[in-house]
Design an enzyme around this catalytic site. Structure first.
Site, PDB file in Angstrom:
ATOM      1  N   ARG A  11       0.847  -1.198   0.000  1.00 23.69           N
ATOM      2  CA  ARG A  11       0.000   0.000   0.000  1.00 23.69           C
ATOM      3  C   ARG A  11       0.881   1.246   0.000  1.00 23.69           C
ATOM      4  NH1 ARG A  11       0.380  -2.120   5.026  1.00 23.69           N
ATOM      5  NH2 ARG A  11       1.097  -0.750   6.708  1.00 23.69           N
ATOM      6  N   ASP A  54       8.001 -11.427   3.720  1.00 27.10           N
ATOM      7  CA  ASP A  54       7.896 -10.841   5.050  1.00 27.10           C
ATOM      8  C   ASP A  54       9.306 -10.413   5.421  1.00 27.10           C
ATOM      9  OD1 ASP A  54       7.781 -10.256   7.744  1.00 27.10           O
ATOM     10  OD2 ASP A  54       6.697 -12.069   8.315  1.00 27.10           O
ATOM     11  N   VAL A  55       9.556  -9.106   5.490  1.00 27.87           N
ATOM     12  CA  VAL A  55      10.922  -8.616   5.700  1.00 27.87           C
ATOM     13  C   VAL A  55      11.475  -8.984   7.063  1.00 27.87           C
ATOM     14  CG1 VAL A  55      10.766  -6.722   4.036  1.00 27.87           C
ATOM     15  CG2 VAL A  55      10.043  -6.345   6.414  1.00 27.87           C
ATOM     16  N   ASN A  79      11.413   0.414   2.191  1.00 30.15           N
ATOM     17  CA  ASN A  79      10.208   1.173   2.488  1.00 30.15           C
ATOM     18  C   ASN A  79       9.322   0.514   3.540  1.00 30.15           C
ATOM     19  OD1 ASN A  79       7.775   3.019   1.781  1.00 30.15           O
ATOM     20  ND2 ASN A  79       7.024   0.959   1.374  1.00 30.15           N
ATOM     21  N   TYR A 148       7.910   4.460  17.764  1.00 33.28           N
ATOM     22  CA  TYR A 148       8.196   4.888  16.399  1.00 33.28           C
ATOM     23  C   TYR A 148       9.468   5.728  16.327  1.00 33.28           C
ATOM     24  CZ  TYR A 148       7.475   6.732  11.695  1.00 33.28           C
ATOM     25  OH  TYR A 148       7.640   7.056  10.374  1.00 33.28           O
ATOM     26  N   LYS A 152      13.001   4.726  14.200  1.00 31.22           N
ATOM     27  CA  LYS A 152      13.547   5.527  13.101  1.00 31.22           C
ATOM     28  C   LYS A 152      14.894   6.148  13.455  1.00 31.22           C
ATOM     29  CE  LYS A 152      10.308   4.830  10.045  1.00 31.22           C
ATOM     30  NZ  LYS A 152      10.597   4.075   8.818  1.00 31.22           N
ATOM     31  N   VAL A 181       2.377  12.836   4.528  1.00 34.75           N
ATOM     32  CA  VAL A 181       1.556  12.434   3.385  1.00 34.75           C
ATOM     33  C   VAL A 181       0.114  12.260   3.840  1.00 34.75           C
ATOM     34  CG1 VAL A 181       1.199  10.691   1.608  1.00 34.75           C
ATOM     35  CG2 VAL A 181       3.529  11.311   2.306  1.00 34.75           C
TER      36      VAL A 181
END
Length: 223
Positions: A11, A54-55, A79, A148, A152, A181
């Protein structure tokens, strides 16, 4: 044309990256959790290979790298990630935090390590990480979002170390903040515009830009 490998094409930004790179005639390897359930899969052209991955499954990542042995990958876009939520201190979910570290932090390292040789053998030689300005310690003025932010911030450190370690192989490793976004029905930065701008940054980068953390518009972000 170039070959581009993109993770997390189920997505959002991942799908948009795949569509835009494919529209320029590139060969795109688009990984997603379940290609059979992919919304809008009919919009991808014949130059897009949809691959189940599946990463967080290291063995699966290594198998894919082995399957693609001999394939040069000009651009690797890490990504895949969990974007939120962003709770306050007392509502932090420890289970989700651990999952977020697996997906947002460890998996991009595993993918990059597995495919470094494929990238090194290409012409463009770029590994891009979709990070976030929420991973910047200097820009944290609002607190909260421990899971989060830490995922990151850690990703940025991995990116910086890889830039050093892969430098002798002339691989350019960069981090990208996609901007805020919003959906098509809300005024703001669209996924299409965000990806267009990030692709521009990727196209311009080379060995001298390796290790940099960029906003989607090319502005350098502080750590």
């Amino acid at each position: 044309m170039a070959t581009v490998l993109i993770t997390g094409c189920d997505r959002g930004l991942g799908q948009e990256f795949a569509l835009q790179y494919a529209s320029k005639g590139n060969h795109v390897i688009a990984t997603c959790l379940d290609p059979d359930q992919l919304a809008g899969r009919q919009t991808f052209g014949s130059n897009v290979d949809l691959v189940r991955l599946d990463v967080t499954d290291e063995a699966a990542v290594v198998r894919l790298a082995d399957t693609l042995e001999g394939t040069t990958i000009d651009v690797l876009v890490n990504n895949a990630g969990i974007p939120g939520p962003h709770p306050v201190l007392d509502e932090t979910d420890m289970v989700l935090w651990r999952k977020m570290l697996e997906v947002n932090l460890i998996a991009p390292f595993v993918v990059s390590r597995a495919f470094a040789g494929h990238v090194a053998s290409s012409e463009q030689k770029v590994i891009a990480f979709i990070s976030s300005r929420m991973g910047s310690i200097s820009l944290n003025n609002t607190g909260r979002s421990y899971a989060y932010r830490s995922s990151k911030a850690g990703l940025n450190m991995i990116m910086k170390s890889l830039a050093i370690d892969l430098g002798p192989r002339q691989i350019c490793v960069i981090g990208l903040h996609p901007g805020k976004v919003v959906g098509a029905d809300v005024a703001g930065l669209s996924a299409k515009e965000s990806v267009e701008r990030m692709r521009g940054v990727i196209e311009e980068c080379g060995p001298h830009q390796t290790g940099a953390f960029y906003n989607y518009n090319g502005q350098i972000l502080p750590w």
